[in-house]
Design an enzyme around this catalytic site. Structure first.
Site, mmCIF file in Angstrom:
data_model
loop_
_atom_site.group_PDB
_atom_site.id
_atom_site.type_symbol
_atom_site.label_atom_id
_atom_site.label_comp_id
_atom_site.label_asym_id
_atom_site.label_seq_id
_atom_site.Cartn_x
_atom_site.Cartn_y
_atom_site.Cartn_z
ATOM 1 N N GLU A 21 1.807 -0.514 -5.006
ATOM 2 C CA GLU A 21 0.856 0.527 -5.388
ATOM 3 C C GLU A 21 1.691 1.790 -5.584
ATOM 4 O O GLU A 21 2.021 2.487 -4.627
ATOM 5 C CB GLU A 21 -0.200 0.764 -4.295
ATOM 6 C CG GLU A 21 -1.277 1.731 -4.768
ATOM 7 C CD GLU A 21 -2.028 2.465 -3.658
ATOM 8 O OE1 GLU A 21 -3.103 2.985 -3.931
ATOM 9 O OE2 GLU A 21 -1.528 2.541 -2.521
ATOM 10 N N ASP A 24 0.836 -1.196 0.000
ATOM 11 C CA ASP A 24 0.000 0.000 0.000
ATOM 12 C C ASP A 24 0.880 1.258 0.000
ATOM 13 O O ASP A 24 1.880 1.333 0.725
ATOM 14 C CB ASP A 24 -0.880 -0.019 1.266
ATOM 15 C CG ASP A 24 -1.927 1.065 1.248
ATOM 16 O OD1 ASP A 24 -2.738 1.066 0.320
ATOM 17 O OD2 ASP A 24 -1.929 1.900 2.166
HETATM 18 C C1 GLC Z 1 -4.306 3.036 -0.797
HETATM 19 C C2 GLC Z 1 -5.525 2.150 -0.702
HETATM 20 C C3 GLC Z 1 -6.680 2.960 -0.197
HETATM 21 C C4 GLC Z 1 -6.333 3.504 1.173
HETATM 22 C C5 GLC Z 1 -5.026 4.284 1.136
HETATM 23 C C6 GLC Z 1 -4.500 4.557 2.515
HETATM 24 O O1 GLC Z 1 -4.409 4.011 -1.758
HETATM 25 O O2 GLC Z 1 -5.771 1.546 -1.947
HETATM 26 O O3 GLC Z 1 -7.875 2.229 -0.146
HETATM 27 O O4 GLC Z 1 -7.352 4.333 1.642
HETATM 28 O O5 GLC Z 1 -4.020 3.581 0.465
HETATM 29 O O6 GLC Z 1 -4.006 3.393 3.092
#
Ligand code: GLC
Length: 637
Positions: free
Chosen positions: A387, A327
């Site tokens: 991500e 994440d």
């Molecule tokens: C990422 C996740 C999202 C979350 C954010 C904070 O972007 O995909 O759902 O709110 O991180 O952890």
């Protein structure tokens, strides 16, 4: 030539090898190499083959083929037939990397583009060889099905999905033809951001079950041939995490506070979810949270943070997890001293990447080099997926050899329904893809508006689905995408997303529980009959979209997804793509392997390009045209 032995594709010896090649008379290289590699293939007892079965032979063939005239070698049917799979498919990728290391006229040369580019290209070749040898590259062309545990299936009847519910329904995912699942957070969490606020990284939240349920889920997935990827949240934790609670209790200047970002005064950074990124505590200090106040950011400059996460990684890898989705992987490190952003550089809500002082910092790569070593210490090596919501040229730096395996192609998520944009974005992604990390195509996830709503029609969403599934590389499907679920307009009082309260952006509409049955009992089969109401209301008339209803309809989006996943196995994983747009808005992605993806993105029907239609996202009139908002896969000789 005797030095071309074992170890050829470890970086140093590869360099020597290439330098030897450069010394050969250019005209003699292809013939010389052909001879050597033919001998290797013909002699099963040769040292190179014995020590590196197939791997070195294949990788060496790639080098050969990158020489002037060397392509003939791969075009030679007998030679190509002798190359093991997936070597043939990887050849195209490796060739691309090797091109970087050639002089502008396409010849190997001692005057390389730059030592850094050369080393990188060589490392990529080594990476390909390693993948060929280990069989660990399942993720390269996998279809990964993303499960949002709250909304997938509720076994215990509390109105919230759980791990046992997922385990019961894994057969459905395997039946789609997916190769892996990705579970968004199920770890212990007060659920301020639905699990992205973790209070214990090595336990299951009681809402979803317990560790034994997780073990059962992994066992069942593996039985079905599905890999299991789970989320890890290293940028921030929950304000209820014991280490944050200890920091609050210990007071200003304490070593406990040094694990987070406490300051006597806030800077001007905004939170991604809206409002300031700082919250004041009773003793007057402030702490940094790039997301909600319940999500304090870890201080990655504190020497205790990295070892803490090493243990988290090992905990899940030891439990049989095949990979991690990281994440906010481009976050973690902040500019030293946490300076203010220039007033004209304050990002919009929901855009971390605009904050250049808190994202894409160079130091973060050190973390992933460290995690690579941990992931590679397992057999088979575990997969690291980031991500990384950055432009493709920056994102691709996270998949350099020795770092992550994959990053999502967010540029495609952001693209509107527009042929020129898709063409440009697709080509750009492929330009920046690395040999060792093909593009990871994605258009939906738990943070963005469902495609039928975003693009304005169910037909367009089906066309987009077929497009991402027909491109070379991996693809991620978000639960419900295979049903063509639209975004739900959740009433303001029912909304639960913390981003909604702070920024006015609600992600609830794409998180509504899945409809399994046509009959509304038990919230369309999401929960057992008599269960508590679902955590988000499910719209009336959801039945025709359910799995059950679509199972019996050969024209359904579910049937289309299954067909695409079956046929996809016939397409080579590695391939180059030539993107173009015709005057009448027909997007073409021609794959060198003999497949073309055609997407009619204009307002009128357009002539189909040459080839046999093997699959289309909607009905074809049979007059040689492709109707608007329809995609087709074509095979040509
Ligand atoms: C990422 C996740 C999202 C979350 C954010 C904070 O972007 O995909 O759902 O709110 O991180 O952890």
């Amino acid at each position: 030539m005797s030095t071309w032995g074992p170890g050829l594709f470890s970086s140093d010896s590869a360099q020597d090898f290439l330098e030897e090649l450069a010394e050969l008379d250019p005209a003699a290289r292809p013939a010389e190499l052909s001879k050597i590699f033919r001998e290797l293939l013909d002699d099963p007892g040769s040292l190179m083959r014995t020590v590196f079965p197939e791997t070195v032979v294949a990788a060496a063939a790639l080098v050969a083929a990158s020489l002037p005239g060397g392509q003939d070698l791969l075009d030679d049917e007998a030679f190509a037939a002798a190359l093991p799979e997936p070597a043939r498919h990887l050849a195209a990728d490796a060739l691309r990397a090797l091109t970087v290391a050639t002089s502008p006229d396409g010849h190997w040369a001692t005057s390389w583009v730059s030592p850094a580019d050369r080393d990188e290209a060589l490392a990529e070749v080594a990476g390909v060889a390693a993948i060929l040898g280990s069989g660990a590259g399942w993720w390269r062309d996998a279809v990964v099905y993303q499960i949002y545990p709250r909304s997938f299936a509720d076994a215990d009847g509390d109105g919230v999905g759980d791990l046992a519910g997922i385990t019961e329904r894994l057969g459905y995912v395997a039946g789609l033809g997916a190769g892996a699942i990705w579970l968004t957070p199920f770890q212990r969490s007060p659920q301020a951001d639905h699990g992205y606020d973790v209070s214990d990284y090595t336990d299951v939240d009681p809402l979803f079950g317990e560790l034994a349920d997780f073990d059962a889920l992994v066992a069942r997935a593996h039985e079905l041939g599905l890999k299991v990827v789970i989320d890890i949240v290293p940028n921030h934790c929950s304000d209820q995490h014991p280490l944050f609670q200890a920091a609050l209790a210990a007071g200003p200047g304490s070593p406990e506070r040094a694990r987070f970002h406490f300051a006597d005064a806030p800077n001007n950074w905004p939170s991604v979810f809206g409002g300031p990124a700082w919250t004041q505590v009773p003793d007057g200090q402030w702490y940094l949270h790039l997301y909600a106040p319940e999500q304090p950011d870890w201080n990655w400059r504190d020497p205790r943070t990295a070892p803490f996460f090493d243990d988290v990684l090992r905990f899940w890898f030891d439990r049989g997890v095949d990979g991690l989705r990281i994440d906010v992987a481009y976050g973690l490190f902040k500019a030293p001293g946490l300076p203010d952003l220039a007033p004209d550089q304050i990002p919009e809500p929901m855009r971390l990447r605009g904050n250049t002082l808190a994202s894409d910092r160079e130091e973060v790569h050190e973390v992933y080099r460290r995690w690579r070593v941990i992931a590679d210490s397992y057999d088979p090596p575990r997969t690291l997926i980031g991500e990384v919501n950055l432009p493709p040229d920056r994102a691709s730096r996270f998949v350099r050899p020795g770092e992550l395996d994959q990053v999502f192609a967010f540029a495609f998520v952001a693209a509107p329904w527009d042929a020129d944009v898709w063409c440009e974005v697709g080509a750009d992604l492929l330009t920046h893809a690395r040999t060792t990390s093909p593009v990871t195509w994605v258009v939906e996830n738990h943070d963005v508006v469902r495609r039928p709503t975003r693009y304005g029609s169910a037909a367009r969403a089906r066309a987009a689905l077929l497009t991402i599934l027909g491109l070379p590389g991996a693809a991620y499907l978000y639960q419900g995408q295979e049903l063509g679920l639209p975004e739900v307009d959740v009433s303001p009082e029912a909304r639960q997303d913390p981003a909604w309260i702070r920024s006015g952006v609600s992600r609830d509409g794409c998180r509504v529980p899945l409809p399994w049955t046509a009959d509304p009992s038990g919230t369309y089969g999401f929960s057992p009959v008599g269960a508590a109401p679902p955590w988000l209301p499910v719209p009336d008339h959801w039945g025709p979209l359910s799995v059950e209803a679509q199972e019996s309809d050969p024209e359904s989006t579910l049937a289309l997804t299954r067909a695409a996943l079956r046929l996809r196995h016939l397409l080579p994983a590695a391939d180059t793509v030539d993107w173009s747009v015709t005057e009448d808005r027909l997007l073409l992605a021609r794959r060198t392997s003999g497949f073309t993806l055609a997407v009619a993105m204009g307002d009128t029907a357009v002539p189909l390009p040459a080839g046999e239609v093997v699959l289309a996202s909607g009905p074809l009139p049979g007059d040689g045209t492709l109707p608007p908002d329809t995609a087709a896969w074509l095979r040509h000789a």
